[in-house]
Design an enzyme around this catalytic site. Sequence first.
Site, short mmCIF file in Angstrom:
data_model
loop_
_atom_site.label_atom_id
_atom_site.label_comp_id
_atom_site.label_asym_id
_atom_site.label_seq_id
_atom_site.Cartn_x
_atom_site.Cartn_y
_atom_site.Cartn_z
N MET A 12 -8.31 56.20 -5.38
CA MET A 12 -7.65 55.85 -6.63
C MET A 12 -7.12 57.16 -7.21
SD MET A 12 -6.53 53.54 -8.45
CE MET A 12 -7.34 52.01 -8.07
N ALA A 42 -3.86 55.14 3.00
CA ALA A 42 -3.31 53.93 2.38
C ALA A 42 -1.83 54.13 2.04
CB ALA A 42 -4.11 53.59 1.13
N ASN A 43 -1.47 55.32 1.58
CA ASN A 43 -0.05 55.56 1.26
C ASN A 43 0.81 55.39 2.50
OD1 ASN A 43 -0.96 56.29 -1.25
ND2 ASN A 43 -0.62 58.50 -0.99
N ASN A 184 2.81 70.17 6.73
CA ASN A 184 3.81 70.75 5.82
C ASN A 184 3.73 72.27 5.99
OD1 ASN A 184 1.65 71.67 4.29
ND2 ASN A 184 1.86 70.11 2.71
N GLY A 225 14.27 70.65 4.64
CA GLY A 225 14.33 69.73 5.77
C GLY A 225 13.07 69.78 6.61
N VAL A 248 4.29 63.52 -5.34
CA VAL A 248 3.01 63.05 -4.77
C VAL A 248 3.31 61.93 -3.76
CG1 VAL A 248 0.79 61.94 -5.26
CG2 VAL A 248 1.73 63.62 -6.86
N ASP A 252 3.60 61.48 2.83
CA ASP A 252 3.16 60.18 3.35
C ASP A 252 4.36 59.27 3.58
OD1 ASP A 252 0.51 61.05 3.10
OD2 ASP A 252 0.41 60.35 1.02
N HIS A 285 13.31 61.37 6.50
CA HIS A 285 13.79 62.12 5.32
C HIS A 285 14.31 61.16 4.24
CE1 HIS A 285 13.36 66.23 6.43
NE2 HIS A 285 14.35 66.32 7.28
O1 RIB Z 1 -0.58 62.54 -0.25
C1 RIB Z 1 -0.81 62.13 -1.57
C2 RIB Z 1 -2.20 61.64 -1.71
O2 RIB Z 1 -3.08 62.74 -1.56
C3 RIB Z 1 -2.54 61.05 -3.05
O3 RIB Z 1 -2.25 59.68 -3.14
C4 RIB Z 1 -4.01 61.39 -3.21
O4 RIB Z 1 -4.84 60.29 -3.16
C5 RIB Z 1 -4.32 62.38 -2.10
O5 RIB Z 1 -5.01 61.77 -1.10
#
Ligand code: RIB
Length: 322
Positions: A12, A42-43, A184, A225, A248, A252, A285
Site C-alpha cells: 500500500m 502488483a504495479n 534503471n 530513453g 512513481v 513498472d 516507452h
Molecule cells: O515502483 C514503484 C513502487 O515502488 C511503488 O508502488 C512502491 O510500492 C514501491 O514498491
Amino acid sequence: MADVVVLGSLNMDLVAEVDRLPQPGETLTGRKFSTVPGGKGANQAVAVARLGMATAIVGRVGADAFGQALRAQLKRDRIDISALQIHDSLPSGTALIAVSPLNNQIIVTPGANGALDENDLARLIPYFERAKVLMLQFEIPLSVVEKATALAYQAGLTVMVDPAPAYGPLAADFCEYISILTPNQTEAALLSGQSVTDVASAIAAAKMLQQQGITAVIVKLAEQGAVCVTATDSFVVPAFAVQAIDTVGAGDAFNGGLAAALCQFDRFNRHYERATLEPAIRYAHAVGALAVTQSGAQSAMPTADRVDAFLRQHEVTTLGQH
Ligand code: RIB
C-alpha cells in the site's frame, strides 16, 4: 490461464505530495496525502493487464485492510489472484512515498512480501504450462527470485527481471537464466560496479552485465530513453518527451509495456534480437510516458487503446502492426 505471470510484491503506497524532497532531519509540509495500491509486482501486473494480456500474480498480503484493498484493485483489473496468499500474522507491505514535481523518495517495509518462500513457488509453477513471460522484481526474498528464474527459464518462458531495488552484483548462476534484465541508471551502476551517468556509460555497464550470461540488458534512462545490449548488438531507443507529474511506477509501466509487447511472439522465441526488442522498447516507452502524466502507480497505468492512440499521435507503428 495467464499469458504473463508476476511473482512479486504488493504494497500500500502512502503518498505525500511535496514541493521538494526533505533533507535528513527536516520536517516539511505536504500538499496532499493519498493511500493507493502499489508494489512493484502488483504495479507490473496491473500495467500488463490493462494492455490486454491475461495476467496472474503470485505473492502475499496481510490479513488487514490494506491487503483487502490491494486484492480488490487487482480483481478490478481482472488479474488472477488465486495464487495470492493472505499471511495470517504479518501485515501487508507498505511504501512511504514523497513525490515532488522533480523526483521521489520511497521507503518500503516488506511485511508479508518478505515471507515469500518455496510454497509460493509451488503455486507459481502451474502457470508455466501456458504463460509466455514471468516478471520478477527484488522486493521479495532474492533466493525465491533466483529459484523462480531458473525454473521458468528451464520451462521455456521469457524471464524478465527488474532488479529493483538493487543490492549489488548478481550471482553468475542467476544471470544465465535471465532473458531480459531491466535496471534503471542507479541499479545498473550498483549491479555492474561502474558509474552510469549517460548513454555511453549505460551501454558499458549493460555490456558488462550481458557478458554474465543474460540474453538482453535494457537500461532505463528516463528522459534519455533506454539502451539495449544483446550478445550481438547495442542500441539506444529514445524516450517520448512528455510533461511528467508523477514518476512513481514509471519503471513498472515500462516493464509492463515490454512484457505485453513480447507476448506477441511465440512462447519459445526468447532469443531476442534488435528487430524484436526495438519496437517492444518503443511500446514500453509509450506506456511509461503515459503513466508519468497521471498521479499514482497502478492508477496511472494506461489501457492498450490509449497507448495505441499515443503511438499514432507520435507516428509510431502500434503493437499489433510490428
Ligand atoms: O515502483 C514503484 C513502487 O515502488 C511503488 O508502488 C512502491 O510500492 C514501491 O514498491
